[in-house]
Design an enzyme around this catalytic site. Structure first.
Site, PDB file in Angstrom:
ATOM      1  N   ALA A  59       0.784  -1.143  -0.015  1.00  8.88           N
ATOM      2  CA  ALA A  59       0.031   0.024   0.065  1.00  8.88           C
ATOM      3  C   ALA A  59       0.858   1.156  -0.166  1.00  8.88           C
ATOM      4  O   ALA A  59       0.455   2.075  -0.821  1.00  8.88           O
ATOM      5  CB  ALA A  59      -0.884   0.046   1.055  1.00  8.88           C
ATOM      6  N   ASP A 246      -4.395  -2.439   3.300  1.00 11.31           N
ATOM      7  CA  ASP A 246      -4.461  -1.615   1.802  1.00 11.31           C
ATOM      8  C   ASP A 246      -5.745  -0.431   2.154  1.00 11.31           C
ATOM      9  O   ASP A 246      -5.530   0.404   1.061  1.00 11.31           O
ATOM     10  CB  ASP A 246      -4.688  -2.686   0.839  1.00 11.31           C
ATOM     11  CG  ASP A 246      -3.389  -3.533   0.829  1.00 11.31           C
ATOM     12  OD1 ASP A 246      -2.622  -3.423   0.004  1.00 11.31           O
ATOM     13  OD2 ASP A 246      -3.479  -4.615   1.393  1.00 11.31           O
TER      14      ASP A 246
HETATM   15  O1  MRU Z   1      -1.021  -7.140  -3.546  1.00 11.34           O
HETATM   16  P1  MRU Z   1       0.067  -6.717  -2.688  1.00 11.34           P
HETATM   17  O2  MRU Z   1       1.378  -7.319  -2.650  1.00 11.34           O
HETATM   18  O3  MRU Z   1       0.380  -5.220  -3.240  1.00 11.34           O
HETATM   19  O4  MRU Z   1      -0.752  -6.697  -1.362  1.00 11.34           O
HETATM   20  C1  MRU Z   1      -0.425  -5.572  -0.584  1.00 11.34           C
HETATM   21  C2  MRU Z   1      -0.139  -6.219   0.570  1.00 11.34           C
HETATM   22  O5  MRU Z   1       1.349  -6.303   0.681  1.00 11.34           O
HETATM   23  C3  MRU Z   1      -0.730  -6.596   1.732  1.00 11.34           C
HETATM   24  O6  MRU Z   1      -2.047  -6.786   1.694  1.00 11.34           O
HETATM   25  C4  MRU Z   1      -0.127  -6.009   3.029  1.00 11.34           C
HETATM   26  O7  MRU Z   1      -0.288  -6.790   3.928  1.00 11.34           O
HETATM   27  C5  MRU Z   1      -0.691  -4.609   3.327  1.00 11.34           C
HETATM   28  S1  MRU Z   1       0.339  -3.568   2.246  1.00 11.34           S
HETATM   29  C6  MRU Z   1       1.093  -2.733   3.534  1.00 11.34           C
END
Ligand code: MRU
Length: 367
Positions: A59, A246
């Site tokens: 995120a 996210d």
């Molecule tokens: O699909 P991604 O790898 O972009 O997913 C986001 C994440 O890495 C996770 O959902 C995470 O736990 C939160 S982002 C800090």
């Protein structure tokens, strides 16, 4: 955070900016942990593509990438016409905000930049200001993650076994990470604990990125198959769960995070294990009124039908795993209800999900 190759240790941020070449510098996360490579998309469309293809992901990291991508797109504008510049800005904003839909950080980052640009000022001033604001967003992301560490460190007691899902580490932000911030703070304070990284199929961010980060920092950890979480919890081998987010709804405390987070929250609730979510303020969505409104990204089925890795000759390769005539469904995120969350660790302290709205002024709500 520091990255060590052989005897050399160097500090990196996940996202930076090359002003001379107007490029956004990114660690290519698709190659980790097997190869460490910096890539530099040279225009905003290439930057948006890097977000969609998950060269950069997580995120906060895609928030900062979108912020720099916006500045990059504006800096490439030729001419002084303010109306045409504004139309160009709309296009750059749209392309970057459509790159990935679930995380709110890119939209929050770009909107905060847009809100501070003075449309009446010369185009050259607006370009300069946009870049300065992108740096500010990136620096704030690092500050917020460090503050999450300060507020969350007390949760990590000696000997604890902590489960985390996906990668909410420094690679998912500009530095430090959200879920990892309390872990790194405790580790640096000399507290010994153990982390279970759930593998996080289909893209395996837990097995590849979180495990690599923890190895780099020397934090005790093991990778577990996604399906092993319930077994370990039932055996009393997990004391605490910390994940990232996210998009966290400021009005309800619901948390969108990587697919499988909801499953872990249900399991933690069943086994009376504290379940925490760590977020910088840029992950809060103050507008949506229900988790059902959160756009959940559905990615290509090939992520489920096969897997990426490296061969014995260190060549990156995709292998088919599933039955070749079957189709797959690939939702990238799920939504965890507030009732399953013990606390949300923010840069301003730990809040119960339902108290986020009560404390909205402190947590950055603006009208
Ligand atoms: O699909 P991604 O790898 O972009 O997913 C986001 C994440 O890495 C996770 O959902 C995470 O736990 C939160 S982002 C800090």
């Amino acid at each position: 955070m520091n990255v060590t190759f052989g005897s050399k240790t160097q500090h990196y941020r996940t996202v930076t900016f090359d002003e001379n070449h107007n490029g956004v510098e990114l660690i290519d996360q698709r190659l980790l942990p097997h190869q460490f490579k910096i890539v530099t998309p040279r225009n905003y469309r290439a930057t948006a593509q890097a977000i969609s293809e998950m060269v950069v992901r997580g995120a906060g990291a895609i928030g900062a990438t979108a912020a720099f991508g916006l500045a990059q797109g504006l800096r490439a504008f030729r001419g002084q016409d303010r109306q045409k510049f504004e139309a160009h800005l709309q296009t750059v904003y749209r392309v970057l905000s459509e790159a990935r839909p679930t995380a709110v950080d890119p939209v929050n980052a770009m909107q905060s930049i847009r809100a501070k640009l003075d449309k009446e000022s010369p185009v050259s001033d607006q370009k300069e200001k946009a870049l300065q604001l992108a740096y500010e967003f990136a620096n704030e992301d690092v500050r917020h993650c460090s503050e999450i560490g300060v507020h969350g460190v007390g949760l990590i007691q000696p000997g604890m076994r902590v489960l985390t899902h996906c990668n909410a580490g420094w690679l998912a932000f500009v530095d430090v990470g959200s879920a990892t911030a309390p872990l790194y703070a405790a580790h640096h304070a000399g507290v010994f604990f153990h982390v279970f990284c759930s593998e996080t199929r289909p893209r395996s961010q837990g097995a590849t990125l979180t495990a690599w980060e923890l190895s780099q920092e020397g934090v005790s950890h093991e990778i577990i198959a996604d399906n092993a979480a319930g077994y370990l919890m039932n055996k009393g081998e997990v004391d605490l769960v910390i994940v990232g987010s996210d998009r966290t709804l400021g009005r309800t405390g619901e948390v969108a995070n990587k697919i499988g987070t909801y499953t872990r929250a249900v399991l933690a609730h069943r086994h009376k294990i504290p379940f925490y979510v760590a977020i910088p303020l840029s992950t809060i969505d103050w507008h949506l009124r229900s988790g059902e409104e959160i756009p959940i990204e559905e990615r290509h089925e090939n992520e489920v039908l096969g897997a990426w890795g490296v061969t014995s000759r260190q060549q990156r390769a995709y292998v088919c795993v599933a039955n070749p005539t079957s189709r797959a469904r690939n939702p990238g995120f799920d939504v965890t209800p507030a009732g399953l969350i013990t606390g949300i660790i923010t840069p301003h302290g730990i809040f119960r999900p339902k108290d986020i709205w009560k404390n909205r002024e402190q947590l950055g709500f603006q009208g």
